[in-house]
Structures are given as structure tokens and as C-alpha cells.
Design a protein around this motif. Structure first.
Motif, PDB file in Angstrom:
ATOM      1  N   VAL A 175      -5.344 -12.895  -3.816  1.00  0.00           N
ATOM      2  CA  VAL A 175      -4.560 -12.882  -5.062  1.00  0.00           C
ATOM      3  C   VAL A 175      -3.086 -13.125  -4.733  1.00  0.00           C
ATOM      4  O   VAL A 175      -2.408 -13.913  -5.387  1.00  0.00           O
ATOM      5  N   VAL A 176      -2.603 -12.451  -3.697  1.00  0.00           N
ATOM      6  CA  VAL A 176      -1.209 -12.618  -3.274  1.00  0.00           C
ATOM      7  C   VAL A 176      -0.977 -14.024  -2.728  1.00  0.00           C
ATOM      8  O   VAL A 176      -0.052 -14.729  -3.153  1.00  0.00           O
ATOM      9  N   ASP A 177      -1.818 -14.443  -1.786  1.00  0.00           N
ATOM     10  CA  ASP A 177      -1.581 -15.684  -1.049  1.00  0.00           C
ATOM     11  C   ASP A 177      -1.894 -16.947  -1.842  1.00  0.00           C
ATOM     12  O   ASP A 177      -1.224 -17.965  -1.673  1.00  0.00           O
ATOM     13  N   GLN A 178      -2.913 -16.897  -2.708  1.00  0.00           N
ATOM     14  CA  GLN A 178      -3.314 -18.099  -3.442  1.00  0.00           C
ATOM     15  C   GLN A 178      -2.767 -18.154  -4.866  1.00  0.00           C
ATOM     16  O   GLN A 178      -2.445 -19.230  -5.361  1.00  0.00           O
ATOM     17  N   LEU A 179      -2.670 -16.982  -5.519  1.00  0.00           N
ATOM     18  CA  LEU A 179      -2.197 -16.965  -6.905  1.00  0.00           C
ATOM     19  C   LEU A 179      -0.718 -16.601  -7.009  1.00  0.00           C
ATOM     20  O   LEU A 179      -0.122 -16.760  -8.073  1.00  0.00           O
ATOM     21  N   GLY A 180      -0.150 -16.073  -5.928  1.00  0.00           N
ATOM     22  CA  GLY A 180       1.266 -15.715  -5.933  1.00  0.00           C
ATOM     23  C   GLY A 180       1.589 -14.515  -6.805  1.00  0.00           C
ATOM     24  O   GLY A 180       2.692 -14.410  -7.345  1.00  0.00           O
ATOM     25  N   ILE A 181       0.634 -13.586  -6.933  1.00  0.00           N
ATOM     26  CA  ILE A 181       0.827 -12.388  -7.757  1.00  0.00           C
ATOM     27  C   ILE A 181       0.942 -11.177  -6.834  1.00  0.00           C
ATOM     28  O   ILE A 181       0.105 -10.985  -5.944  1.00  0.00           O
ATOM     29  N   ALA A 182       1.951 -10.359  -7.057  1.00  0.00           N
ATOM     30  CA  ALA A 182       2.128  -9.140  -6.264  1.00  0.00           C
ATOM     31  C   ALA A 182       1.003  -8.156  -6.568  1.00  0.00           C
ATOM     32  O   ALA A 182       0.590  -7.999  -7.718  1.00  0.00           O
ATOM     33  N   VAL A 183       0.509  -7.485  -5.529  1.00  0.00           N
ATOM     34  CA  VAL A 183      -0.538  -6.472  -5.668  1.00  0.00           C
ATOM     35  C   VAL A 183      -0.012  -5.174  -5.070  1.00  0.00           C
ATOM     36  O   VAL A 183       0.367  -5.129  -3.902  1.00  0.00           O
ATOM     37  N   LEU A 184       0.006  -4.121  -5.899  1.00  0.00           N
ATOM     38  CA  LEU A 184       0.484  -2.809  -5.474  1.00  0.00           C
ATOM     39  C   LEU A 184      -0.681  -1.830  -5.544  1.00  0.00           C
ATOM     40  O   LEU A 184      -1.215  -1.569  -6.624  1.00  0.00           O
ATOM     41  N   CYS A 185      -1.090  -1.323  -4.387  1.00  0.00           N
ATOM     42  CA  CYS A 185      -2.222  -0.405  -4.281  1.00  0.00           C
ATOM     43  C   CYS A 185      -1.711   1.002  -3.998  1.00  0.00           C
ATOM     44  O   CYS A 185      -0.812   1.181  -3.170  1.00  0.00           O
ATOM     45  N   TYR A 186      -2.308   1.986  -4.654  1.00  0.00           N
ATOM     46  CA  TYR A 186      -1.906   3.385  -4.507  1.00  0.00           C
ATOM     47  C   TYR A 186      -3.143   4.195  -4.154  1.00  0.00           C
ATOM     48  O   TYR A 186      -4.137   4.162  -4.890  1.00  0.00           O
ATOM     49  N   PHE A 205       0.852  -1.185   0.000  1.00  0.00           N
ATOM     50  CA  PHE A 205       0.000   0.000   0.000  1.00  0.00           C
ATOM     51  C   PHE A 205       0.888   1.235   0.000  1.00  0.00           C
ATOM     52  O   PHE A 205       1.589   1.511   0.965  1.00  0.00           O
ATOM     53  N   TYR A 206       0.871   1.944  -1.134  1.00  0.00           N
ATOM     54  CA  TYR A 206       1.560   3.220  -1.279  1.00  0.00           C
ATOM     55  C   TYR A 206       0.523   4.304  -1.005  1.00  0.00           C
ATOM     56  O   TYR A 206      -0.439   4.439  -1.757  1.00  0.00           O
ATOM     57  N   TYR A 207       0.716   5.068   0.065  1.00  0.00           N
ATOM     58  CA  TYR A 207      -0.293   6.044   0.458  1.00  0.00           C
ATOM     59  C   TYR A 207       0.317   7.436   0.593  1.00  0.00           C
ATOM     60  O   TYR A 207       1.524   7.593   0.788  1.00  0.00           O
ATOM     61  N   SER A 208      -0.547   8.434   0.492  1.00  0.00           N
ATOM     62  CA  SER A 208      -0.103   9.817   0.666  1.00  0.00           C
ATOM     63  C   SER A 208      -1.309  10.733   0.637  1.00  0.00           C
ATOM     64  O   SER A 208      -2.440  10.295   0.427  1.00  0.00           O
ATOM     65  N   GLU A 265      -6.204   4.748  -7.041  1.00  0.00           N
ATOM     66  CA  GLU A 265      -7.312   5.214  -6.192  1.00  0.00           C
ATOM     67  C   GLU A 265      -7.808   4.087  -5.280  1.00  0.00           C
ATOM     68  O   GLU A 265      -9.005   3.832  -5.145  1.00  0.00           O
ATOM     69  N   ALA A 266      -6.857   3.421  -4.627  1.00  0.00           N
ATOM     70  CA  ALA A 266      -7.162   2.243  -3.808  1.00  0.00           C
ATOM     71  C   ALA A 266      -8.030   2.564  -2.597  1.00  0.00           C
ATOM     72  O   ALA A 266      -8.619   1.657  -2.005  1.00  0.00           O
ATOM     73  N   LEU A 283      -3.666  -3.347 -14.737  1.00  0.00           N
ATOM     74  CA  LEU A 283      -3.988  -2.075 -14.095  1.00  0.00           C
ATOM     75  C   LEU A 283      -5.484  -2.016 -13.831  1.00  0.00           C
ATOM     76  O   LEU A 283      -6.290  -2.270 -14.737  1.00  0.00           O
ATOM     77  N   LEU A 284      -5.846  -1.679 -12.601  1.00  0.00           N
ATOM     78  CA  LEU A 284      -7.246  -1.583 -12.202  1.00  0.00           C
ATOM     79  C   LEU A 284      -7.527  -0.181 -11.672  1.00  0.00           C
ATOM     80  O   LEU A 284      -6.690   0.408 -10.987  1.00  0.00           O
ATOM     81  N   ALA A 285      -8.720   0.321 -11.985  1.00  0.00           N
ATOM     82  CA  ALA A 285      -9.145   1.637 -11.504  1.00  0.00           C
ATOM     83  C   ALA A 285     -10.635   1.582 -11.192  1.00  0.00           C
ATOM     84  O   ALA A 285     -11.398   0.926 -11.907  1.00  0.00           O
ATOM     85  N   PRO A 286     -11.057   2.265 -10.142  1.00  0.00           N
ATOM     86  CA  PRO A 286     -12.487   2.260  -9.812  1.00  0.00           C
ATOM     87  C   PRO A 286     -13.294   3.017 -10.859  1.00  0.00           C
ATOM     88  O   PRO A 286     -12.909   4.107 -11.281  1.00  0.00           O
TER      89      PRO A 286
END
Length: 200
Positions: free
Chosen positions: A107-118, A6-9, A92-93, A35-38
């Protein structure tokens, strides 16, 4: 090893620019980011089907839109079956639901894919967004992206302003906007602006 980040600011710190740079880096090495966006943040959408992630400095990229009730684990799993994904990048996480953050942990724990949220840590009234609150609680890595107040101190707060540029003290938690509606301030100037009824 995959992790949930989680990259926050506050606003205007370069979160989206950082996300788009990460996407570029993955693509440059022949890896596929998703890439995902709301859909809620439709400031840059050109159709109802296509979301866009765009930074203030002009960088942009198409993205997959998600709804408040989207099952993000299922969405990622389906995309991963079609084409191997190296990472998931979410702009816009703060607009994620609590359930969606837990789905991303799967997704991280079962699929082994990194998730980066901003995203933002708090709203314009100093309250945490549900998505941000859950990310702060369960993310493997918390990284602050810093920006500055007009006084030179670190800006940690976001102040909503009205059409006349005056502070807004109450309202809905979500009001989509950019520099025309929000100002990033240090806590001292955030509180002073609310107290004085004008930007201080």
C-alpha cells in the motif's frame, strides 16, 4: 512521501487514543483516513458488519473490520478507487498476519498511501505477535508509546491475570480483554509476579 509506521507499547499507553486523534486531524483538514480493526477484537462492535475503534477515555470511531485472511492491499485499493485516501490507520495491529503486513508495505510502496499501525509488541508471555514481529522488521518508522508500571518505571510487559487477579503463566497467545484481564508492568515486576504467583 508515504511510509509504514508502527506505534507500539504495552497496554494502556494510549495507542488507540493516539490513532483516533490522528484520524480527527486528517478529517479536520478535509482528508480521508481509512480506519481498520481486526474482527477478532469485537469488544466494541455493534453489528457483525461494523467494527468500532474505542479508547479507554471514551473516544470512538467506526472502522472497517478485517479478517485474518483479508487481502488488505485489495481492500485499500478498492476503497482508494472510490474515494482518495490520505492514510490507513490500523488498531490492534498485533493481530495482523505476516502476509498482511507485507500487503500494507505494498500500500505504501505501490499506492503511495501512509500506513500507521498501532499495537502491542509482545503477548502476555513475552513472545512477539507475528504481526508485530513483521512490523518491527520492515516498518519505516518505529515509535514507542510509553506507559508506566505501578512502581513508576516504564511498563514494557503485559501480564495476563485470571478472575481472581492472579498471573496466568500459560495459554493461548490471543485472549481478548481489557483491564479486567491484563496489567502493564515493568520487566522486573512482570518476572516477580510470575515467580510469586501474585501481582508484585
Amino acid at each position: 512521501m508515504a511510509s509504514l509506521y508502527f506505534y507500539y507499547s504495552a497496554m494502556n499507553a494510549g495507542k488507540t487514543t493516539t490513532l483516533l486523534q490522528a484520524a480527527y486531524n486528517y478529517r479536520e483538514r478535509g482528508m480521508k483516513p481509512l480506519l481498520l480493526a481486526p474482527r477478532l477484537d469485537n469488544r466494541f462492535a455493534d453489528t457483525s458488519e461494523q467494527a468500532w475503534i474505542a479508547s479507554r477515555i471514551g473516544l470512538q470511531s467506526p472502522a472497517t473490520a478485517f479478517e485474518p485472511d483479508s487481502d488488505l492491499f485489495a481492500l485499500v485499493q478498492t476503497a482508494h478507487i472510490k474515494e482518495t485516501l490520505a492514510c490507513i490507520l490500523i488498531d490492534e495491529a498485533q493481530f495482523l498476519s505476516r502476509e498482511q503486513v507485507w500487503q500494507l508495505s505494498d500500500v505504501v510502496d505501490q499506492l503511495g498511501i501512509a500506513v500507521l499501525c498501532y499495537g502491542l509488541r509482545t503477548d502476555a508471555f513475552g513472545e512477539p505477535f507475528p504481526g508485530s514481529q513483521t512490523l518491527l522488521a520492515i516498518a519505516d518508522h518505529l515509535l514507542e508509546i510509553k506507559t508506566v508500571c505501578h512502581c513508576g518505571r516504564k511498563a514494557t510487559m503485559v501480564l495476563r491475570i485470571d478472575e481472581q487477579g492472579l498471573p496466568v503463566r500459560a495459554g493461548d497467545q490471543v485472549a481478548i480483554g481489557g483491564n479486567d484481564r491484563y496489567v502493564s508492568l515493568c520487566r522486573r515486576h512482570y518476572k516477580a509476579s510470575l515467580q510469586e504467583g501474585e501481582l508484585v
